[in-house]
Design an enzyme around this catalytic site. Sequence first.
Site, mmCIF file in Angstrom:
data_model
loop_
_atom_site.group_PDB
_atom_site.id
_atom_site.type_symbol
_atom_site.label_atom_id
_atom_site.label_comp_id
_atom_site.label_asym_id
_atom_site.label_seq_id
_atom_site.Cartn_x
_atom_site.Cartn_y
_atom_site.Cartn_z
ATOM 1 N N GLY A 133 16.549 23.306 79.972
ATOM 2 C CA GLY A 133 16.402 23.131 78.534
ATOM 3 C C GLY A 133 17.020 21.821 78.097
ATOM 4 O O GLY A 133 18.240 21.674 78.125
ATOM 5 N N SER A 156 19.004 19.727 72.175
ATOM 6 C CA SER A 156 20.306 19.147 71.842
ATOM 7 C C SER A 156 21.452 19.833 72.573
ATOM 8 O O SER A 156 22.337 19.174 73.122
ATOM 9 C CB SER A 156 20.536 19.201 70.329
ATOM 10 O OG SER A 156 20.436 20.536 69.847
ATOM 11 N N TRP A 157 21.450 21.167 72.638
ATOM 12 C CA TRP A 157 22.560 21.890 73.249
ATOM 13 C C TRP A 157 22.536 21.761 74.764
ATOM 14 O O TRP A 157 23.571 21.558 75.399
ATOM 15 C CB TRP A 157 22.526 23.343 72.800
ATOM 16 C CG TRP A 157 23.715 24.192 73.122
ATOM 17 C CD1 TRP A 157 23.699 25.526 73.431
ATOM 18 C CD2 TRP A 157 25.107 23.816 73.139
ATOM 19 N NE1 TRP A 157 24.969 25.997 73.644
ATOM 20 C CE2 TRP A 157 25.866 24.970 73.465
ATOM 21 C CE3 TRP A 157 25.787 22.625 72.913
ATOM 22 C CZ2 TRP A 157 27.254 24.965 73.589
ATOM 23 C CZ3 TRP A 157 27.179 22.609 73.025
ATOM 24 C CH2 TRP A 157 27.896 23.772 73.354
ATOM 25 N N ARG A 166 8.514 19.142 79.588
ATOM 26 C CA ARG A 166 7.676 18.015 79.178
ATOM 27 C C ARG A 166 7.933 16.809 80.092
ATOM 28 O O ARG A 166 9.039 16.261 80.122
ATOM 29 C CB ARG A 166 7.937 17.646 77.725
ATOM 30 C CG ARG A 166 7.531 18.737 76.743
ATOM 31 C CD ARG A 166 7.532 18.227 75.322
ATOM 32 N NE ARG A 166 8.877 17.915 74.867
ATOM 33 C CZ ARG A 166 9.688 18.807 74.293
ATOM 34 N NH1 ARG A 166 9.301 20.054 74.124
ATOM 35 N NH2 ARG A 166 10.895 18.446 73.899
ATOM 36 N N TYR A 171 16.608 14.701 70.111
ATOM 37 C CA TYR A 171 17.512 15.837 69.965
ATOM 38 C C TYR A 171 18.975 15.433 69.798
ATOM 39 O O TYR A 171 19.756 16.171 69.192
ATOM 40 C CB TYR A 171 17.385 16.752 71.186
ATOM 41 C CG TYR A 171 16.027 17.387 71.302
ATOM 42 C CD1 TYR A 171 15.699 18.507 70.553
ATOM 43 C CD2 TYR A 171 15.061 16.845 72.151
ATOM 44 C CE1 TYR A 171 14.446 19.094 70.663
ATOM 45 C CE2 TYR A 171 13.805 17.420 72.262
ATOM 46 C CZ TYR A 171 13.505 18.546 71.510
ATOM 47 O OH TYR A 171 12.263 19.110 71.603
ATOM 48 N N SER A 206 30.342 25.205 68.358
ATOM 49 C CA SER A 206 30.112 24.016 69.189
ATOM 50 C C SER A 206 28.830 23.292 68.796
ATOM 51 O O SER A 206 27.780 23.538 69.386
ATOM 52 C CB SER A 206 30.040 24.423 70.664
ATOM 53 O OG SER A 206 29.187 25.548 70.828
ATOM 54 N N LYS A 258 25.456 35.432 63.725
ATOM 55 C CA LYS A 258 26.008 34.450 62.791
ATOM 56 C C LYS A 258 24.915 33.538 62.240
ATOM 57 O O LYS A 258 25.054 32.978 61.151
ATOM 58 C CB LYS A 258 27.132 33.655 63.453
ATOM 59 C CG LYS A 258 26.755 32.947 64.744
ATOM 60 C CD LYS A 258 26.183 31.558 64.546
ATOM 61 C CE LYS A 258 25.760 30.946 65.867
ATOM 62 N NZ LYS A 258 25.169 29.609 65.721
ATOM 63 N N ASP A 275 32.424 30.629 65.309
ATOM 64 C CA ASP A 275 31.042 30.166 65.269
ATOM 65 C C ASP A 275 30.443 30.359 63.882
ATOM 66 O O ASP A 275 29.628 29.550 63.409
ATOM 67 C CB ASP A 275 30.218 30.932 66.311
ATOM 68 C CG ASP A 275 29.035 30.124 66.828
ATOM 69 O OD1 ASP A 275 28.838 28.989 66.365
ATOM 70 O OD2 ASP A 275 28.312 30.631 67.705
ATOM 71 N N GLU A 329 16.737 29.637 65.295
ATOM 72 C CA GLU A 329 16.909 30.944 65.932
ATOM 73 C C GLU A 329 17.148 32.054 64.921
ATOM 74 O O GLU A 329 16.776 33.203 65.140
ATOM 75 C CB GLU A 329 18.068 30.900 66.933
ATOM 76 C CG GLU A 329 17.758 30.142 68.218
ATOM 77 C CD GLU A 329 16.857 30.922 69.171
ATOM 78 O OE1 GLU A 329 16.364 32.001 68.794
ATOM 79 O OE2 GLU A 329 16.642 30.430 70.287
#
EC number: 1.1.1.94
Length: 345
Positions: A8, A11-12, A33, A49, A138, A191, A244, A281
Site C-alpha cells: 500500500g 500516505s500512511w 499501479r 500522497y 499518527s 474514531k 487517535d 474510511e
Amino acid sequence: MTKVAVLGAGSWGTALSVVLADNGHDVRLWTHRQEQAEIINSTHRNEKYLEPAIPESINAFYHLEEAIKDVTAIVIVVPTKAIREVCSHLNDVLKHSVTIIHASKGIEPVTLKRVSQMISEEMSKYSEDDIVVLSGPSHAEEVALRQPTTVTVSSINQENAGIAQDLFINEVFRVYTSRDILGIELGGALKNIIALGAGISDGLGFGDNAKAALITRGLAEIARLGTSLGANPLSFLGLPGVGDLIVTCTSVHSRNWRAGNLLGKGNQLDEVLDQMGMVVEGVRTVKAAYQFAEEQQVEMPITTGIYQILFEGKPPKEVVEQLMNRTKREEMDDLAQLLNERYSQ
C-alpha cells in the site's frame, strides 16, 4: 537488516516505509499501479500522497511476487475495501512464513469483520491470533517529517508484537505493546466516525465547546460498543483510543475531518468523496458501526446522527438539534459503569 514489504503506497504506507528505512531495514513498497512505482523509484517522491522526499533506499514494486520475495515481515496498509482482494492474492503467492502486521483502520460493512479477521479469513496459514495491528495518533505527514509520534502494536501472539515493536521503534517513533487487539482495532476504526462529526461541527461554524463535547461523548460511544464486544475499556483511554480520537478530530491532516467539514458546509456525500480523491474510511465504518449498535443493542446517538446525514439525507443542523434535545441523563453512567462492571467482579 530485515527485509520488509509494505503493501500500500498511500500516505500512511509511505510514511511507515520511511520509519522502517530510517531504522536500516530493506524496504519494498508495493503499489498496484505500475506508473506510481516507476515515479517513486525515479524521483524518490510520492507527491500525490505525501510531500516530503522518501529515502532512496526504499524500492517500489508493481508485482506483488517480487515485493515479498525473501521478506521476513509484511506490513499491510491498504484501504479496508481492498483488504480481502490483496490478501487473497498474497495467499496465492506467499510461499514462506512471515510476520503479518496491518495498519489499516476500518470495519467491513455487512460482515462486521475487523481487519485482522478479514486477513486471517483470506490467508489460509495465518490465524487472527498471530496478526499484529499497529494503531495510534499518527498523521502520515508528521511521521514522514520525523516529528515525535507514539503508536501501539497489539497481538494475541506477544512474540509477534515484540517483532513489530522492534521493527518500528526509534528516537522519533515510539512504539508500545498491548494484548487487547479487539480494543485497539475498534478504537482505530470507530474514531473516524467521530472525526466526521467534528468536521461537520466545524463546517457548521460551531466552536470549540461543541467539538469538545462531541469528542468526549464520542469516546463514550466507542467504549460502550467496544466493551459490549469484549474489549478492555482501558484501551479506549490509551493511544489508539482517546489519543487517535483527539488527533483525528482536531487536525486538517485528517481526511475524515476534511470530509465532515465539507458536509457541514452543505456539500452532498458524492460531491465530498469526489473532491477528496482519497479513501475516507469513516464513511464505510459508519455503516458497520450503525449495524453493530443495532445488533448489540448499544445506544450510539452520534453515530446514528452521522449515519442519517450520510445515508438518509438528513440536514446536519437537524441532527445537532436531535442530539441536544435528547432525554436528560447522568453523565458518568457510561465509561465509569463499564469500568465498574469489569473490575468489580
